[in-house]
Design a protein around this motif. Sequence first.
Motif, mmCIF file in Angstrom:
data_model
loop_
_atom_site.group_PDB
_atom_site.id
_atom_site.type_symbol
_atom_site.label_atom_id
_atom_site.label_comp_id
_atom_site.label_asym_id
_atom_site.label_seq_id
_atom_site.Cartn_x
_atom_site.Cartn_y
_atom_site.Cartn_z
ATOM 1 N N LEU A 81 107.319 79.960 125.294
ATOM 2 C CA LEU A 81 107.148 80.314 126.664
ATOM 3 C C LEU A 81 107.328 79.077 127.509
ATOM 4 O O LEU A 81 106.746 77.973 127.412
ATOM 5 N N VAL B 20 109.081 79.293 134.956
ATOM 6 C CA VAL B 20 108.350 79.966 133.461
ATOM 7 C C VAL B 20 109.290 81.034 133.031
ATOM 8 O O VAL B 20 109.582 82.029 133.857
ATOM 9 N N ARG B 21 109.659 80.872 131.953
ATOM 10 C CA ARG B 21 110.470 81.733 131.382
ATOM 11 C C ARG B 21 110.451 81.959 129.872
ATOM 12 O O ARG B 21 110.079 81.053 128.977
ATOM 13 N N ALA C 171 98.368 85.950 125.035
ATOM 14 C CA ALA C 171 98.320 85.999 126.412
ATOM 15 C C ALA C 171 99.724 85.239 126.765
ATOM 16 O O ALA C 171 100.357 85.781 127.587
ATOM 17 N N THR C 172 100.184 84.172 126.063
ATOM 18 C CA THR C 172 101.486 83.543 126.374
ATOM 19 C C THR C 172 102.442 84.677 125.965
ATOM 20 O O THR C 172 103.626 84.576 126.633
ATOM 21 N N GLU D 117 103.113 87.124 128.752
ATOM 22 C CA GLU D 117 103.987 86.487 129.676
ATOM 23 C C GLU D 117 105.406 86.552 129.429
ATOM 24 O O GLU D 117 106.169 86.764 130.058
ATOM 25 N N ALA E 117 106.803 90.128 129.392
ATOM 26 C CA ALA E 117 107.094 90.495 130.909
ATOM 27 C C ALA E 117 108.164 89.925 131.578
ATOM 28 O O ALA E 117 109.005 90.248 132.336
ATOM 29 N N GLU E 118 108.345 88.649 131.075
ATOM 30 C CA GLU E 118 109.712 87.983 131.779
ATOM 31 C C GLU E 118 111.023 88.489 131.110
ATOM 32 O O GLU E 118 111.923 88.777 131.765
ATOM 33 N N ARG F 23 104.158 77.144 123.659
ATOM 34 C CA ARG F 23 104.517 76.815 124.775
ATOM 35 C C ARG F 23 105.431 75.524 124.562
ATOM 36 O O ARG F 23 105.438 74.898 123.735
#
Length: 309
Positions: A11, A33-34, A62-63, A66, A69-70, A89
């Motif tokens: 992430l 954030v991508r 959790a990361t 994200e 979703a992106e 990350r």
Amino acid sequence: MILTVTPNPALDMTWEIDRIEPGGAHRADTGAVRAGGKGLNVARVAHAEGYAALAITTVGGATGAELRAELDASGMPHLLVPVAAATRRSIAWVDRSLGDTTIVNERGISATREEWAQFVATVFEQAAFASVVVISGSFPPGAPEGLLEALIAAAGDRPVIVDTSGPLLLAAADAGVAVLKPNKVELAEATGLDDPIGGARELLRRGAGLIMLSLGADGMLAITATGILHARLPETLAGNPTGAGDAAVAAVATLLDSGERDTETILRRATAWSAAAVLMPLAGEISPQHPQLANALIVTDATNQKDSE
């Protein structure tokens, strides 16, 4: 179709700061954030330039949610293999005053053997529809021995491009992949040779077909068994180099996807797209100025040159 494989996604989190002072406190606007990782960046560039691309990677925690979703919002075709370990990350601080970028990459956590087996099986299934396979980035600590070789084998007889480092770079050469894209530091660390030309020739000796050697501000070398070409811009560009290597890999992949095999043509696009990525704030994008950059390139025959300096 270009199939990209990212064994260790991240992430990506990017902040632009007026000036970074070591040990100081800094304020910045909301960061970007991508979903990142080298193979995902390659697929983004290829997709944005109008080529069919599919990105395969893992996702967890959790990361990972994200990241998923992106990717879903981006519209870039992708297949995500669920794993228990949280997606790592990657943090980038862009110093506006100096025009450079400081990056911290988490190492990542390995999936289980069963999860890796599913990952390889997914690559095998999708490779049947691909014209070229790209395997990009690091592998998390604890990844099983032979994983890279299994991913290369899953590509069958399709051209494979590998952008990685360390012993995996040697393993990819031993497997006879079509293209390797190291930089000078990665090449020296993998081969133990300070001379980048000698290091590239060692990878060729092991079985690789073409070495695209990144030289940073000095451009790029294309090294084959029969010769060496050097491409560079007349002036150095300032910006964010985070995704420059990935853009170069995307350039190579798109040309192989189109059936192009001419070394100079490949080198020109790879160098221009790499430079165009430096002009963009986020990895996975290239500036629309890339045709002008390609036209400005200086390409020379460096076959008889001892090294890249």
